[in-house]
Design an enzyme around this catalytic site. Structure first.
Site, mmCIF file in Angstrom:
data_model
loop_
_atom_site.group_PDB
_atom_site.id
_atom_site.type_symbol
_atom_site.label_atom_id
_atom_site.label_comp_id
_atom_site.label_asym_id
_atom_site.label_seq_id
_atom_site.Cartn_x
_atom_site.Cartn_y
_atom_site.Cartn_z
ATOM 1 N N CYS A 179 0.794 -1.235 0.000
ATOM 2 C CA CYS A 179 0.000 0.000 0.000
ATOM 3 C C CYS A 179 0.825 1.282 0.000
ATOM 4 C CB CYS A 179 -0.939 0.017 1.205
ATOM 5 S SG CYS A 179 -2.078 -1.382 1.240
ATOM 6 N N HIS A 434 -8.852 3.423 -2.841
ATOM 7 C CA HIS A 434 -7.490 3.019 -2.474
ATOM 8 C C HIS A 434 -6.904 2.094 -3.534
ATOM 9 C CE1 HIS A 434 -4.057 1.574 -0.406
ATOM 10 N NE2 HIS A 434 -4.624 0.629 0.339
ATOM 11 N N CYS A 466 -0.945 2.303 6.379
ATOM 12 C CA CYS A 466 -0.557 0.974 6.831
ATOM 13 C C CYS A 466 -0.211 0.133 5.613
ATOM 14 C CB CYS A 466 -1.668 0.327 7.647
ATOM 15 S SG CYS A 466 -3.235 0.117 6.760
ATOM 16 N N GLY A 468 0.205 -4.001 4.094
ATOM 17 C CA GLY A 468 -0.041 -5.429 4.260
ATOM 18 C C GLY A 468 1.212 -6.174 4.680
#
Length: 503
Positions: A179, A434, A466, A468
């Protein structure tokens, strides 16, 4: 210095006195002695007076004829201990252009029939044309992307650079830190410029979540089950959201309220035209799934925002990842397509060319956290990046914190005690979307354009998300045109790789 002057003076005094006393004509020696005592101190103090005048004059510099011979103050030594003039930091890395496409719902939005390279090319072209640079001067292009096979997407991005009119001599590579991929791309370019590898670079991101679905398509290593943290890396992201909510007591109501605010703010920003400066319209096509007919369209507005969102409607949605859970489709980030790009260069070069400075890249930090609660990443990364920039959280005027899930977004804001009037003021991923590889560059463009609108009262901004498998990333930017003559960043002792102002 004064001690040695006294010693030498005393020695000379005694030597002259001894010589004058022993001379055959004492009156001659005495006259010489008196003359020396009279004129040497005058010469010394006269020279000292001239030296002090020169020091004062050195603090006034006469600018060249082009500036009309204007006299202005320079930094004196006492001030230089506290701060350093920004003109001394021509090697600062600055952002001179930041653009994105609109973000559209995957599989049913405006880019559902648009290849990744056709989304990326317009933003690459925009950052080049808006600055008027010769594209051959670009030292490197780094693009964040996540879902597509690495070699395939690297090829797509290289094709996009040619579509954008960038010559074959300019290299390109992709980066994948999930991300945070495009924020990592920006940081990589900033670091390379800081190191002197090149002076101009582009960091960006692209993701087609329509074309490339999430999820593993390979057999999992059986050893993974022997290590809990390794096994947690494979948890669905929604499950990690539920873990955060359960562990840190983030209620369903708090999550739904956060989603509602995101939609309300994004809808207001769209209605007021606040995204127009950052969104590049894209000419593409929409294909009718039943007839196959193609319709040309121009996509320039985020299409996942719900202006009429209501708390009662959000409360009706069922949990997706856990039967008695709190994470729903309404309080999670949207699956989205889109692209973004940021052009960076050295401050000295930007000033020389008369380019507006949107922001100064001050610091970047990537951190690791427990994979089972990967959403807490920003709560760790933001303080790390802010400290690296020599600042405190209280110095930050604006935040773009990715709303992967409302649970983790609410938790991070709460544990950091952030003022929510400074966080995602134009909405976030729950409303806008996103697209994994694009989010960092999208948030950077949104942050810098909003800081520009706010003016001198908005000096420092943070982008964070954040990641993954249990990580977080954050970067600190300083609004370019808001920088006064001096920098008051607090000194730090380590990890200050990108900013001389914080020394």
């Amino acid at each position: 210095m004064s001690q040695w002057t006294g010693i030498i003076g005393s020695f000379c005094f005694r030597a002259i006195y001894a010589w004058s006393s022993s001379a055959p004509h004492n009156w001659i020696g005495l006259a010489v002695f008196v003359a020396i005592l009279t004129f040497v101190p005058r010469c010394y103090y006269g020279m000292e007076h001239v030296r002090r005048q020169q020091v004062i004059l050195d603090h006034l510099k006469l600018e060249g004829p082009r500036d009309g011979g204007k006299v202005e103050a320079s930094v004196c030594m006492a001030q230089e201990v506290q701060s350093r003039k920004l003109e001394d930091h021509d090697d600062d890395v600055v952002v001179v252009a930041a653009y994105r496409t609109a973000l559209c719902k995957a599989r049913r939005g405006g880019f559902k029939d648009t290849p990744a390279e056709d989304m990326l090319a317009p933003v690459l072209k925009a950052v080049v044309e808006s600055t008027g640079i010769n594209p051959a001067e670009i030292g490197d292009i780094v693009i964040g992307t996540v879902l597509a096979p690495g070699a395939q997407r690297a090829t797509d991005c290289r094709i996009a650079s040619f579509f954008a009119g960038i010559p074959e001599t300019v290299p390109l590579r992709t980066v994948n830190r999930q991300c945070s991929s495009s924020l990592q791309a920006i940081a990589d370019v900033a670091a390379a410029i800081k190191c002197g590898f090149y002076e101009i670079g582009i960091g960006g991101g692209v993701e087609s979540m329509t074309k490339d679905a999430m999820g593993l398509d390979r057999k999992v290593n059986p050893r993974t089950q022997t290590c809990q943290q390794a096994a947690d890396c494979l948890l669905p992201m929604g499950v990690t959201s539920e873990n955060v909510a359960a562990r840190f007591n983030v209620t369903r109501e708090e999550q739904d309220k956060a989603a509602l605010v995101s939609h309300q703010r994004a809808a207001a920003a769209t209605a007021e035209g606040r995204f127009k400066d950052e969104i590049i319209p894209v000419q593409t096509k929409i294909v009718d799934p039943t007839t196959g007919d193609e319709k040309p369209v121009v996509i320039s507005v985020d299409d996942g925002i719900r202006p009429n969102a209501a708390l009662a409607d959000l409360a009706k949605l069922k949990p997706v990842f856990k039967k008695d859970g709190t994470t729903t489709a309404g309080n999670s980030s949207q699956i989205t397509d889109g692209a973004a790009a940021v052009l960076l260069m050295k401050r000295g070069l930007a000033v020389k060319r008369g380019l507006p400075i949107l922001g100064v890249f001050r610091s970047f930090a990537a951190v690791g956290v427990d994979p089972a609660i990967m959403g807490v990443g920003p709560a760790v990364a933001i303080p790390a990046a802010v400290k690296q920039a020599g600042l405190e959280l209280s110095d930050i005027d604006l935040y773009e914190v990715n709303e992967a899930f409302a649970s983790q977004f609410v938790y991070c804001a709460k544990v950091l005690d952030l003022d929510m009037e400074k966080v995602n003021v134009n909405g976030g991923a729950m409303a806008i979307g996103h697209p994994l590889g694009t989010t960092g560059a999208r948030a950077t463009a949104t942050l810098l354009h909003e800081m520009k609108r706010r003016g001198k009262d908005c000096r420092y901004g943070v982008v964070s998300m954040c990641i993954g498998t249990g990580m977080g990333a954050a970067a600190v930017f300083e609004r370019g045109s808001s920088v006064d003559q001096y920098s008051y960043a607090r000194p730090i002792s380590e990890h200050n790789y990108l900013s001389r102002d914080a020394k």
